[in-house]
Design a protein around this motif. Structure first.
Motif, PDB file in Angstrom:
ATOM      1  N   TYR A 249       0.737  14.668  42.700  1.00 37.39           N
ATOM      2  CA  TYR A 249       0.397  16.090  42.753  1.00 37.39           C
ATOM      3  C   TYR A 249      -0.050  16.481  44.158  1.00 37.39           C
ATOM      4  N   LEU A 250      -0.927  15.666  44.760  1.00 41.85           N
ATOM      5  CA  LEU A 250      -1.415  15.966  46.104  1.00 41.85           C
ATOM      6  C   LEU A 250      -0.310  15.851  47.147  1.00 41.85           C
ATOM      7  N   PHE A 251       0.567  14.860  46.975  1.00 37.64           N
ATOM      8  CA  PHE A 251       1.645  14.673  47.943  1.00 37.64           C
ATOM      9  C   PHE A 251       2.590  15.873  47.937  1.00 37.64           C
ATOM     10  N   VAL A 252       2.928  16.351  46.738  1.00 37.79           N
ATOM     11  CA  VAL A 252       3.782  17.537  46.637  1.00 37.79           C
ATOM     12  C   VAL A 252       3.075  18.750  47.234  1.00 37.79           C
ATOM     13  N   GLU A 253       1.770  18.879  46.965  1.00 39.94           N
ATOM     14  CA  GLU A 253       1.018  20.002  47.523  1.00 39.94           C
ATOM     15  C   GLU A 253       0.986  19.920  49.047  1.00 39.94           C
ATOM     16  N   TRP A 254       0.866  18.711  49.584  1.00 34.87           N
ATOM     17  CA  TRP A 254       0.865  18.514  51.034  1.00 34.87           C
ATOM     18  C   TRP A 254       2.211  18.941  51.636  1.00 34.87           C
ATOM     19  N   LEU A 255       3.310  18.556  50.973  1.00 34.85           N
ATOM     20  CA  LEU A 255       4.629  18.959  51.452  1.00 34.85           C
ATOM     21  C   LEU A 255       4.787  20.476  51.421  1.00 34.85           C
ATOM     22  N   ARG A 256       4.269  21.106  50.351  1.00 35.96           N
ATOM     23  CA  ARG A 256       4.358  22.563  50.261  1.00 35.96           C
ATOM     24  C   ARG A 256       3.577  23.221  51.392  1.00 35.96           C
ATOM     25  N   GLU A 257       2.382  22.713  51.677  1.00 39.02           N
ATOM     26  CA  GLU A 257       1.595  23.273  52.766  1.00 39.02           C
ATOM     27  C   GLU A 257       2.314  23.093  54.100  1.00 39.02           C
ATOM     28  N   ASP A 258       2.933  21.912  54.302  1.00 35.06           N
ATOM     29  CA  ASP A 258       3.642  21.655  55.555  1.00 35.06           C
ATOM     30  C   ASP A 258       4.834  22.600  55.701  1.00 35.06           C
ATOM     31  N   ARG A 259       5.592  22.803  54.602  1.00 32.68           N
ATOM     32  CA  ARG A 259       6.733  23.717  54.657  1.00 32.68           C
ATOM     33  C   ARG A 259       6.270  25.157  54.866  1.00 32.68           C
ATOM     34  N   SER A 260       5.163  25.521  54.230  1.00 31.80           N
ATOM     35  CA  SER A 260       4.642  26.872  54.405  1.00 31.80           C
ATOM     36  C   SER A 260       4.228  27.099  55.851  1.00 31.80           C
ATOM     37  N   THR A 261       3.582  26.091  56.459  1.00 33.83           N
ATOM     38  CA  THR A 261       3.203  26.213  57.870  1.00 33.83           C
ATOM     39  C   THR A 261       4.435  26.341  58.758  1.00 33.83           C
ATOM     40  N   ALA A 262       5.475  25.549  58.460  1.00 38.37           N
ATOM     41  CA  ALA A 262       6.712  25.622  59.246  1.00 38.37           C
ATOM     42  C   ALA A 262       7.364  26.996  59.125  1.00 38.37           C
ATOM     43  N   ARG A 263       7.371  27.561  57.918  1.00 34.88           N
ATOM     44  CA  ARG A 263       7.962  28.886  57.731  1.00 34.88           C
ATOM     45  C   ARG A 263       7.184  29.947  58.503  1.00 34.88           C
ATOM     46  N   ARG A 264       5.845  29.846  58.510  1.00 34.21           N
ATOM     47  CA  ARG A 264       5.049  30.806  59.271  1.00 34.21           C
ATOM     48  C   ARG A 264       5.336  30.693  60.767  1.00 34.21           C
ATOM     49  N   MET A 265       5.482  29.454  61.239  1.00 36.29           N
ATOM     50  CA  MET A 265       5.775  29.260  62.668  1.00 36.29           C
ATOM     51  C   MET A 265       7.151  29.819  63.025  1.00 36.29           C
ATOM     52  N   ASP A 266       8.127  29.612  62.128  1.00 34.36           N
ATOM     53  CA  ASP A 266       9.470  30.138  62.385  1.00 34.36           C
ATOM     54  C   ASP A 266       9.466  31.664  62.387  1.00 34.36           C
ATOM     55  N   ALA A 267       8.734  32.254  61.442  1.00 33.12           N
ATOM     56  CA  ALA A 267       8.675  33.719  61.381  1.00 33.12           C
ATOM     57  C   ALA A 267       8.001  34.285  62.627  1.00 33.12           C
ATOM     58  N   LYS A 268       6.967  33.616  63.094  1.00 35.13           N
ATOM     59  CA  LYS A 268       6.283  34.060  64.302  1.00 35.13           C
ATOM     60  C   LYS A 268       7.206  33.946  65.513  1.00 35.13           C
ATOM     61  N   ALA A 269       7.976  32.842  65.552  1.00 35.94           N
ATOM     62  CA  ALA A 269       8.908  32.663  66.676  1.00 35.94           C
ATOM     63  C   ALA A 269       9.973  33.742  66.682  1.00 35.94           C
ATOM     64  N   ASP A 270      10.438  34.157  65.506  1.00 34.01           N
ATOM     65  CA  ASP A 270      11.440  35.227  65.441  1.00 34.01           C
ATOM     66  C   ASP A 270      10.883  36.550  65.954  1.00 34.01           C
ATOM     67  N   LEU A 271       9.580  36.774  65.752  1.00 36.57           N
ATOM     68  CA  LEU A 271       8.981  38.039  66.160  1.00 36.57           C
ATOM     69  C   LEU A 271       8.675  38.089  67.655  1.00 36.57           C
ATOM     70  N   ASP A 272       8.166  36.978  68.208  1.00 41.72           N
ATOM     71  CA  ASP A 272       7.751  37.011  69.614  1.00 41.72           C
ATOM     72  C   ASP A 272       8.655  36.212  70.532  1.00 41.72           C
ATOM     73  N   GLY A 273       9.855  35.839  70.044  1.00 39.45           N
ATOM     74  CA  GLY A 273      10.780  35.098  70.887  1.00 39.45           C
ATOM     75  C   GLY A 273      10.292  33.698  71.211  1.00 39.45           C
ATOM     76  N   ASP A 274       9.596  33.107  70.275  1.00 34.54           N
ATOM     77  CA  ASP A 274       9.095  31.741  70.440  1.00 34.54           C
ATOM     78  C   ASP A 274       8.198  31.637  71.677  1.00 34.54           C
ATOM     79  N   GLN A 275       7.263  32.601  71.777  1.00 34.41           N
ATOM     80  CA  GLN A 275       6.386  32.657  72.932  1.00 34.41           C
ATOM     81  C   GLN A 275       5.525  31.406  73.056  1.00 34.41           C
ATOM     82  N   ASP A 276       5.107  30.829  71.893  1.00 33.02           N
ATOM     83  CA  ASP A 276       4.284  29.622  71.947  1.00 33.02           C
ATOM     84  C   ASP A 276       5.020  28.484  72.638  1.00 33.02           C
TER      85      ASP A 276
END
Length: 685
Positions: A635-662
């Motif tokens: 259960y925790l491992f799946v939750e960890w993967l979900r959190e990691d994917r959610s973080t990756a999606r947020r980073m990708d969305a941010k990169a699309d908005l600011d042209g990957d400024q980070d």
């Protein structure tokens, strides 16, 4: 007292009538306690003396004959006042404003007065319990009180008389509740004090006629349920009457809430009382023995109280706002009948019961309450069935409450995940099955089955219940309200500092490990715990509570204060997993036999090898405990993967908005560092 406005009344304004003036209730509390004591003393003096003499029980003197039932009945009224006062301050009186929502809200003046009444009642319980101890010793030995008031004899009473121990434990617990009630100033402490007040019932509910003879597990458990609902019923009305006499706010809402609690209490008291009496009395004994007549008197008085309660619901509640005095008068009459009922019940501990139905009970029936004829097997532990009154009833109630909450969710047009319902039902109904079949039946008789039950109660049932997310369901089923209700109470639990402390990773892992090891590190403690029915009840409560808090922090879907990230919870799981491995190895290699005296005294017909059985129990601790932890890890491992994917999606969305400024900033930083290094290298040459 009431807080009055500083605005001066006009001279022509008449003074309030006495019927509408705020009044205290101390005199009523004391008077009802005295009434209960006088009823008990009267019955003991005029109706029980000849019965005790006929049985050859020596006369301890007038002071004990009258004083023991008087103090006992008065103490029970004090327990009811304590429970009822904290019930009112926690659930019937809204707290004041100014705190962090409900959990940080201070008590109002009315809430403070109710809490103070509960604290003083708890201190009265402590005092009465201490007075009761020498009276119990005097009654059992047949010696006057003046002859037993010596340190040496009182030490004997504490060591050898179970009733004296029960009153001593009650005194200590009541002292703690009383001090806590005097100190507490916020609403958050009131539900905890209410639960603490309820625990005062447990020591006294585990001794007496119900705790002896055949089927004593049924007798003790039904008696305990009977007492819990009795003090809630009586105490709730006591606290409510005090609130009405001081003209407390929101009386109509408080009365309606109590009315539902009273109805449930009457039903639970009636069922448990009839069951308890039927275990010890033949039908012919009800009208032909003193013990049976006392029970009949209790039944009649309970019926009268039920009729008065019905009158409350039908007559006084609809007229409460127009005629609050009518409610107060009817409630006072009802409380007088309740006090008389408590007084009648207070004589039962000193009334000789009829002879047991089967006078030829063997050691197993006396120690367990039932017989086990064959050794447990993988088949018969699931085919045997004997409903467990305490844990079976609890499991059914948990399933029923969850089902009602689901009904409320659908009424609100919301949905609820089916998988959560499945987890909860597996846990609640699993508790019924496990404790009513062979595991629960053999659990007190064999160490191996005790360990199997321990694993199920601490690592399986709590895990299933936690995954059902009951607090989230309560918040979904009941809409937020202006006044505190079920939704607000559920939210308060998720923000409680007490919960935050218990579920802190260090505290949580420590308590889980401690309660696993502490039970088996002391031979004398384990022997004492398994040899008493109260010990079995307390152990099972600890197993369930410890496991629930442990898994609540690790995988519970309910919101918790300061829940740690998934990576930290995975780390904590890896730390705690070896505990059961080590404990299992330790128990398999242990030379002395835990609980040898008790297990040998049972006289099990298949004569098990206790040393081999202990090794089997260690093997169960070593192997069985890993299966639930595998579920948690997944259960925790799946939750960890979900959190990691959610973080990756947020980073990708941010990169699309600011042209990957980070990324640009990071590359610029690396380029600057490389340029500085090249410059240093050039200067070095």
């Amino acid at each position: 007292m009431r807080v009055m406005s500083s605005t001066r009344l006009p001279a022509a304004t008449p003074a309030p009538s006495t019927s509408s003036a705020a009044r205290g209730s101390t005199g009523i509390f004391i008077g009802l306690g005295v009434l209960a004591g006088c009823v008990a003393a009267f019955i003991s003096w005029f109706f029980l003396q000849d019965s005790l003499a006929a049985l050859g029980i020596p006369d301890p003197g007038r002071l004990t004959t009258v004083g023991l039932p008087f103090i006992r009945a008065a103490a029970w009224m004090a327990v009811a006042a304590c429970v009822g006062s904290f019930f009112v301050s926690a659930f019937l009186i809204s707290p004041g404003a100014g705190g962090d929502e409900l959990i940080g809200a201070p008590l109002t003046v009315d809430g403070h007065i109710a809490a103070r009444a509960g604290a003083i009642s708890a201190l009265a319980v402590a005092l009465l319990a201490l007075v009761e101890i020498p009276l119990v010793f005097s009654d059992i030995t047949g010696s006057p009180v003046s002859e037993v008031l010596s340190p040496e004899l009182m030490a004997v009473a504490f060591n050898q008389i179970a009733t004296a121990k029960a009153w001593a434990v009650t005194a200590l617990m009541a002292l703690a509740v009383g001090i806590g009630g005097l100190i507490a100033r916020k609403w958050a402490a009131q539900p905890l004090l209410f639960l603490g007040a309820l625990t005062l019932i447990v020591p006294l509910g585990m001794e007496g006629h119900s705790a002896a003879g055949g089927d004593h597990d049924y007798g003790t458990n039904s008696f305990l349920i009977h007492l819990i609902f009795m003090v809630i019923w009586v105490g709730g009305l006591l606290g409510l009457l005090a609130h009405a006499r001081r003209l407390g706010p929101d009386l109509t809402r408080a009365v309606r809430r109590y009315s539902l609690v009273a109805l449930v209490s009457v039903v639970a008291m009636s069922i448990s009382g009839v069951l308890n009496a039927s275990l010890r009395l033949e039908f012919s004994d009800w009208l032909t023995t003193r013990y049976g007549l006392i029970i009949v008197a209790k039944v009649v008085l309970t019926l009268v109280l039920a009729l008065l309660g019905f009158a409350h619901r039908q007559l006084t509640i609809p007229q409460l706002e127009r005629q609050p005095g009518l409610f107060r008068r009817v409630a006072l009459v009802e409380l007088a009948v309740m006090a008389a009922t408590v007084g009648v019940a207070g004589t039962m501990g000193r009334t000789p019961p009829p002879p047991p139905r089967d006078p030829n009970l063997n050691a197993m029936q006396l120690l367990l309450g039932y017989e086990l004829d064959v050794a447990p097997t993988a088949w018969n532990i699931w085919t045997m069935f004997r409903f467990d009154i305490l844990w079976g009833t609890l499991g059914l109630v948990l399933a029923g409450l969850y089902g009602y909450a689901l009904h409320r969710v659908r009424q609100r047009g919301l949905s609820w995940p089916l998988v959560r319902t499945a987890w909860w039902m597996a846990g609640s109904l699993g508790l019924v099955v496990v404790m009513s079949t062979g595991i629960g039946l053999y659990m007190p008789a064999l160490y191996s089955m005790h360990m199997l039950g321990h694993m199920v109660l601490s690592m399986v049932i709590p895990l299933f219940l936690v995954l059902g997310a009951p607090l989230t369901l309560a918040m979904e089923a009941f809409a937020p309200a202006d006044e505190p209700g079920i939704h607000e109470w559920a939210v308060a639990i998720t923000k409680s500092r007490t919960v935050a402390f218990i579920t802190h990773p260090v505290v949580n892992v420590t308590q889980f490990v401690f309660f696993f090891y502490a039970m088996y590190m002391s031979y004398s403690f384990y022997e004492y715990a398994i040899s008493e029915h109260a010990g079995h009840v307390v152990m099972n409560c600890v197993f369930l509570a410890s496991g629930y808090f442990y898994f609540w922090e690790l995988v519970g879907p309910d919101p918790l204060p300061n829940r740690r990230p998934t990576a930290i919870r995975l780390f904590l799981l890896f730390i705690s997993m070896p505990v059961h491995l080590y404990a299992g190895v330790y128990l398999m290699q242990l030379g002395p036999i835990l609980g040898e005296g008790f297990y040998s005294a049972l006289g099990l017909p298949w004569a098990p090898d206790l040393h081999v059985d202990q090794k089997v129990g260690g093997g169960i601790a070593w192997g069985f405990g890993q299966f639930p932890l595998v579920i948690v890890f997944g259960y925790l491992f799946v939750e960890w993967l979900r959190e990691d994917r959610s973080t990756a999606r947020r980073m990708d969305a941010k990169a699309d908005l600011d042209g990957d400024q980070d990324l640009e900033d990071y590359n610029a930083m690396l380029a600057a560092l490389n340029g500085e290094d090249d410059s240093r290298h050039f200067r070095g040459r």
